[in-house]
Design an enzyme around this catalytic site. Structure first.
Site, PDB file in Angstrom:
ATOM      1  CG  ASN A   7      71.773  72.105 114.511  1.00  0.00           C
ATOM      2  OD1 ASN A   7      70.745  71.760 115.081  1.00  0.00           O
ATOM      3  ND2 ASN A   7      72.634  72.942 115.059  1.00  0.00           N
ATOM      4  CD  GLU A  35      71.074  73.065 118.794  1.00  0.00           C
ATOM      5  OE1 GLU A  35      70.665  73.826 119.697  1.00  0.00           O
ATOM      6  OE2 GLU A  35      71.220  73.427 117.605  1.00  0.00           O
ATOM      7  CE1 TYR A 105      75.458  73.805 117.288  1.00  0.00           C
ATOM      8  CE2 TYR A 105      75.276  72.719 119.424  1.00  0.00           C
ATOM      9  CZ  TYR A 105      74.894  73.719 118.550  1.00  0.00           C
ATOM     10  OH  TYR A 105      73.943  74.639 118.943  1.00  0.00           O
ATOM     11  CG  ASP A 144      75.453  74.809 113.488  1.00  0.00           C
ATOM     12  OD1 ASP A 144      76.062  75.771 112.981  1.00  0.00           O
ATOM     13  OD2 ASP A 144      74.517  74.949 114.302  1.00  0.00           O
ATOM     14  CG  ASN A 146      76.906  78.162 115.526  1.00  0.00           C
ATOM     15  OD1 ASN A 146      75.898  78.747 115.131  1.00  0.00           O
ATOM     16  ND2 ASN A 146      76.876  77.263 116.495  1.00  0.00           N
TER      17      ASN A 146
END
Length: 251
Positions: A7, A35, A105, A144, A146
């Site tokens: 990322n 991103e 993502y 990513d 998260n």
């Protein structure tokens, strides 16, 4: 084969902070980026020997993913085939003879968990998508995601129990994902490793203090477990608030 996921928190900014040098030094077979924060035509990357695949968000300067690869895929898919989830440029899938490679993502639940409900619907839809691929051939997916799955995946787990990325709901979804037949490759090799993180806040000198989170992953179908060679978190690499993560695998 070497795969890298990173990322970059804005690819144009990352290029100004040494992205190309890092890219060349890592010399990956697949280099997955999340991103990117740009639209078509806003960057011209010279990456000799690599094919480039991009998925842009409808919203300018937001989200976005890319894969740079030395290996021509049979097919390329953008998104997961669900319109409500496919406007933010979050997923790219490359199909090969014997496997899929996916970059993802995952949406952040946001301040005050304003997107947590949406995040839950995303998680279910993404798992359905991955399971659909896996029914055909094994999957390697990265990005990513998260979420810090376990307490050892972030420095200050007690004070972040209800923070985006470490809620009970998000962690449970990750547990469910793994239970569907997938391997967290870093934990496969380093089940008890602590204080190795892939993201640090820009605030409070978090990276200097190694006050981070492990939220960037390579996940593989369980049937690939005997092909895994190593998984690494390249926390010495600068240029973003995340660092790259690596998977080495026999393909």
């Amino acid at each position: 084969m070497k795969l890298i996921s990173w990322n970059v928190n804005g690819l144009r900014a990352a290029v100004k902070h040494g992205f190309i040098d890092t890219f060349n030094e890592l010399d990956a077979d697949w280099f997955c980026v999340q991103e990117t924060k740009l639209q078509a035509g806003q960057i011209d990357l010279e990456l000799p020997g690599y094919e480039q695949y991009w998925n842009y968000a409808d919203r300018k300067g937001y989200s976005g993913t890319a894969i740079f690869t030395k290996h021509t895929p049979l097919n390329v898919t953008y998104g997961i085939g669900v319109p409500e989830h496919d406007t933010e440029g979050r997923v790219i899938t490359l199909e090969y003879d014997n496997y899929y490679i996916v970059t993802c993502y995952t949406p952040n639940s946001g301040g005050e968990l304003k997107r947590l409900a949406y995040r839950q619907t995303w998680e279910d839809a993404f798992l359905d998508y991955i399971n659909g691929l896996n029914a055909s051939k094994p999957v390697i997916f990265c990005g990513d995601l998260n979420v810090a799955h376990e307490n050892i995946d972030l420095k200050n787990w007690r004070s972040n129990h209800h923070s985006a990325g470490f809620t009970d709901e998000e962690r449970a979804k990750f547990t469910t994902l793994l239970a569907n037949g997938y391997t967290d490759t870093f934990r496969h090799f380093y089940p008890d490793q602590t204080e190795i993180y892939s993201w640090w806040s820009y605030r409070f000198h978090a990276r200097d203090n190694n006050s981070g989170w492990r939220i960037d992953y390579f996940i593989t179908s369980n049937q690939l477990s005997d092909r895994l060679l190593n998984a690494r978190i390249l926390n010495e690499v600068m240029g973003s608030d995340h660092c790259p993560v690596e998977l080495d695998i026999r393909l």
